[in-house]
Design an enzyme around this catalytic site. Structure first.
Site, PDB file in Angstrom:
ATOM      1  N   SER A 108       0.857  -1.185   0.000  1.00  0.00           N
ATOM      2  CA  SER A 108       0.000   0.000   0.000  1.00  0.00           C
ATOM      3  C   SER A 108       0.892   1.233   0.000  1.00  0.00           C
ATOM      4  O   SER A 108       2.009   1.198   0.527  1.00  0.00           O
ATOM      5  CB  SER A 108      -0.858  -0.016   1.264  1.00  0.00           C
ATOM      6  OG  SER A 108      -1.335   1.272   1.540  1.00  0.00           O
ATOM      7  N   SER A 109       0.376   2.333  -0.540  1.00  0.00           N
ATOM      8  CA  SER A 109       1.207   3.546  -0.613  1.00  0.00           C
ATOM      9  C   SER A 109       1.474   4.154   0.771  1.00  0.00           C
ATOM     10  O   SER A 109       2.330   5.018   0.912  1.00  0.00           O
ATOM     11  CB  SER A 109       0.552   4.589  -1.522  1.00  0.00           C
ATOM     12  OG  SER A 109      -0.709   4.951  -1.027  1.00  0.00           O
ATOM     13  N   CYS A 110       0.771   3.667   1.817  1.00  0.00           N
ATOM     14  CA  CYS A 110       1.024   4.216   3.162  1.00  0.00           C
ATOM     15  C   CYS A 110       2.307   3.675   3.783  1.00  0.00           C
ATOM     16  O   CYS A 110       2.665   4.060   4.884  1.00  0.00           O
ATOM     17  CB  CYS A 110      -0.164   3.983   4.079  1.00  0.00           C
ATOM     18  SG  CYS A 110      -0.365   2.262   4.521  1.00  0.00           S
ATOM     19  N   TYR A 137      -0.493  -0.759  10.100  1.00  0.00           N
ATOM     20  CA  TYR A 137      -0.704  -1.384   8.781  1.00  0.00           C
ATOM     21  C   TYR A 137       0.544  -1.229   7.914  1.00  0.00           C
ATOM     22  O   TYR A 137       0.977  -2.181   7.248  1.00  0.00           O
ATOM     23  CB  TYR A 137      -1.909  -0.700   8.123  1.00  0.00           C
ATOM     24  CG  TYR A 137      -2.297  -1.230   6.777  1.00  0.00           C
ATOM     25  CD1 TYR A 137      -2.835  -2.501   6.640  1.00  0.00           C
ATOM     26  CD2 TYR A 137      -2.151  -0.448   5.631  1.00  0.00           C
ATOM     27  CE1 TYR A 137      -3.217  -2.983   5.397  1.00  0.00           C
ATOM     28  CE2 TYR A 137      -2.533  -0.919   4.388  1.00  0.00           C
ATOM     29  CZ  TYR A 137      -3.065  -2.185   4.274  1.00  0.00           C
ATOM     30  OH  TYR A 137      -3.439  -2.653   3.042  1.00  0.00           O
ATOM     31  N   LYS A 141       2.917  -4.104   6.164  1.00  0.00           N
ATOM     32  CA  LYS A 141       3.125  -4.171   4.718  1.00  0.00           C
ATOM     33  C   LYS A 141       4.608  -4.030   4.361  1.00  0.00           C
ATOM     34  O   LYS A 141       5.083  -4.656   3.398  1.00  0.00           O
ATOM     35  CB  LYS A 141       2.282  -3.097   4.012  1.00  0.00           C
ATOM     36  CG  LYS A 141       0.793  -3.406   4.030  1.00  0.00           C
ATOM     37  CD  LYS A 141       0.506  -4.680   3.252  1.00  0.00           C
ATOM     38  CE  LYS A 141      -0.949  -5.060   3.204  1.00  0.00           C
ATOM     39  NZ  LYS A 141      -1.195  -6.302   2.454  1.00  0.00           N
ATOM     40  N   HIS A 180     -12.954   3.545   3.349  1.00  0.00           N
ATOM     41  CA  HIS A 180     -12.117   4.637   2.856  1.00  0.00           C
ATOM     42  C   HIS A 180     -13.015   5.798   2.415  1.00  0.00           C
ATOM     43  O   HIS A 180     -14.226   5.662   2.307  1.00  0.00           O
ATOM     44  CB  HIS A 180     -11.252   4.163   1.681  1.00  0.00           C
ATOM     45  CG  HIS A 180     -10.187   3.210   2.100  1.00  0.00           C
ATOM     46  ND1 HIS A 180     -10.333   1.843   2.012  1.00  0.00           N
ATOM     47  CD2 HIS A 180      -8.959   3.421   2.634  1.00  0.00           C
ATOM     48  CE1 HIS A 180      -9.244   1.266   2.464  1.00  0.00           C
ATOM     49  NE2 HIS A 180      -8.391   2.178   2.852  1.00  0.00           N
TER      50      HIS A 180
HETATM   51  O1  GFB Z   1      -9.537   7.081   2.580  1.00  0.00           O
HETATM   52  P1  GFB Z   1      -9.136   7.394   3.975  1.00  0.00           P
HETATM   53  O2  GFB Z   1      -9.959   6.788   5.060  1.00  0.00           O
HETATM   54  O3  GFB Z   1      -7.651   6.931   4.247  1.00  0.00           O
HETATM   55  O4  GFB Z   1      -9.156   8.983   4.181  1.00  0.00           O
HETATM   56  P2  GFB Z   1      -6.141   7.478   4.061  1.00  0.00           P
HETATM   57  C1  GFB Z   1      -8.590   9.872   3.254  1.00  0.00           C
HETATM   58  C2  GFB Z   1      -8.900  11.295   3.647  1.00  0.00           C
HETATM   59  O5  GFB Z   1     -10.305  11.539   3.453  1.00  0.00           O
HETATM   60  C3  GFB Z   1      -8.611  11.660   5.103  1.00  0.00           C
HETATM   61  C4  GFB Z   1     -10.845  12.198   4.592  1.00  0.00           C
HETATM   62  O6  GFB Z   1      -8.058  12.961   5.145  1.00  0.00           O
HETATM   63  C5  GFB Z   1     -10.004  11.639   5.745  1.00  0.00           C
HETATM   64  O7  GFB Z   1     -10.104  12.456   6.897  1.00  0.00           O
HETATM   65  N1  GFB Z   1     -12.294  11.929   4.674  1.00  0.00           N
HETATM   66  C6  GFB Z   1     -13.281  12.859   4.488  1.00  0.00           C
HETATM   67  C7  GFB Z   1     -12.883  10.760   4.959  1.00  0.00           C
HETATM   68  N2  GFB Z   1     -14.470  12.321   4.695  1.00  0.00           N
HETATM   69  C8  GFB Z   1     -14.264  11.006   4.988  1.00  0.00           C
HETATM   70  C9  GFB Z   1     -15.159   9.932   5.282  1.00  0.00           C
HETATM   71  O8  GFB Z   1     -16.380  10.073   5.341  1.00  0.00           O
HETATM   72  N3  GFB Z   1     -14.589   8.711   5.505  1.00  0.00           N
HETATM   73  C10 GFB Z   1     -13.218   8.511   5.453  1.00  0.00           C
HETATM   74  N4  GFB Z   1     -12.735   7.269   5.644  1.00  0.00           N
HETATM   75  N5  GFB Z   1     -12.366   9.534   5.192  1.00  0.00           N
HETATM   76  C11 GFB Z   1      -5.700   4.973   4.485  1.00  0.00           C
HETATM   77  C12 GFB Z   1      -4.841   4.232   5.449  1.00  0.00           C
HETATM   78  O9  GFB Z   1      -5.372   6.292   4.692  1.00  0.00           O
HETATM   79  O10 GFB Z   1      -5.430   4.695   3.129  1.00  0.00           O
HETATM   80  C13 GFB Z   1      -4.624   2.822   5.071  1.00  0.00           C
HETATM   81  O11 GFB Z   1      -5.388   4.363   6.735  1.00  0.00           O
HETATM   82  C14 GFB Z   1      -4.414   2.597   3.590  1.00  0.00           C
HETATM   83  O12 GFB Z   1      -3.523   2.360   5.779  1.00  0.00           O
HETATM   84  C15 GFB Z   1      -5.381   3.372   2.760  1.00  0.00           C
HETATM   85  O13 GFB Z   1      -3.114   2.967   3.207  1.00  0.00           O
HETATM   86  C16 GFB Z   1      -5.103   3.260   1.276  1.00  0.00           C
HETATM   87  O14 GFB Z   1      -5.800   7.665   2.623  1.00  0.00           O
HETATM   88  O15 GFB Z   1      -5.880   8.645   4.946  1.00  0.00           O
END
Ligand code: GFB
Length: 307
Positions: A108-110, A137, A141, A180
């Protein structure tokens, strides 16, 4: 990989695994082995070793993992670390023991440092501190990539790794606590439209930048790498383009046809400010993504509402 090679697809019910299955079937592969988590718990070493010993597999796509969005990663770090370490260690070691011809591991890119230079190159791995919301995570990875690298160096096995950017597509998780951002916003805008709500909540500031890849494009890239790439260096898989969360929200709002407002919830974390992948290595292997973000979101929305 021949059309009748015995291919184990770990994680076939997930977002990525189900897309790999579609891609392999479209290409005419006929001998794809799958197991549900009830039949085979990939966290149990003995079960996994016995399965590999019995099946005599030729190729392995390691798409099984515990995954989730920023909130799930932040809330359940023990499971994100333990489950993923166990799954990948058991599969990679068993693949080595049983003589698997080639294995592809998915990261994953994280995995990259929180403040890595942008766009992020494969060589930026382990050059700085990780983003705290997904550190567990990411550590798991990174361990998977290193397992593939060191088994390759020590035992000469053909184990490769791909690092996808943020993914989305059909069969995604739409649970608002664990999903996500992209599926979460599709669901929120859709429900707000149906219920004629005045506003939709977007977590964080909306400023973070993210790169999104349609999962069927990812699956195509993974099969392409299985067929054409056999080097030690892991390969970034993305589009090379990113968008702010605020602009993503506007795009989804428009596609769904919602007319209310978007409000920020600043109590929720932003996570990494930006994680745009440098995809020049991938492009040099002769593969580039096909689906634009708008087209991909429209497809997922149609699937989500069942049309
Ligand atoms: O997609 P996301 O949950 O994961 O959140 P990451 C991306 C951004 O979207 C963050 C915002 O800045 C969130 O605060 N966001 C806005 C929201 N509204 C929402 C919402 O309703 N739900 C969610 N979930 N986010 C993950 C990692 O990071 O990405 C994993 O935790 C993995 O490890 C994955 O790498 C691909 O991109 O921040």
């Amino acid at each position: 990989m021949k059309l009748d090679s015995k291919i184990y697809l770990a994680g076939h019910n997930g977002l990525v695994g189900s897309a790999i299955m579609r891609n392999l079937q479209e290409r005419g592969y006929t001998n794809i082995i799958t197991k549900t988590s009830n039949d085979l718990d990939l966290r149990r070493q003995k079960e996994v070793e016995d399965f590999f010993e019995k099946e005599k597999l030729d190729y392995v796509f390691l798409a099984a993992a515990k995954v989730g969005g920023i909130h799930a990663n932040n809330t359940y770090p023990a499971e994100f670390l333990y489950d993923n370490l166990m799954i990948e260690s058991n599969i990679i070691h068993s693949a080595y023991l049983s003589g698997v011809e080639k294995l592809l591991f998915l990261g994953s890119s994280c995995i990259y440092p929180k403040f890595a230079p942008q766009p992020i190159k494969e060589s930026d791995l382990l050059t700085g501190l990780l983003e705290p919301t997904n550190e567990a995570y990411a550590i798991a990875k990174i361990a998977g990539i290193e397992l593939c690298k060191f088994y390759r160096r020590q035992y000469g096995v053909n184990f490769i790794s791909a690092m996808p950017t943020n993914l989305y597509g059909i069969n995604d998780n739409f649970d608002l606590n664990t999903s996500h951002v992209l599926p979460a916003l599709i669901r929120k805008f859709h429900e707000a439209k149906i219920n004629q709500e005045k506003s939709v909540v977007m977590w964080g500031s909306g400023k973070p930048l993210r790169e999104f890849l349609y999962v069927d494009d990812l699956a195509d890239a993974l099969v392409h790498l299985m067929l054409n790439y056999s080097e030690e260096t892991h390969v970034n898989v993305g589009t090379g383009e990113d968008i702010s969360i605020a602009n993503l929200a506007k795009m989804i709002k428009e596609i769904v046809g919602y007319e209310g407002e978007i409000v920020n919830d600043l109590s929720k974390p932003d996570g990494t400010p930006r994680k745009l992948l440098d995809v020049s290595l991938l492009h040099s292997t002769g593969w580039k993504h096909k689906t634009s973000l708008e087209e991909g979101i429209s497809k997922v929305y149609k699937w989500y509402i069942g049309t």
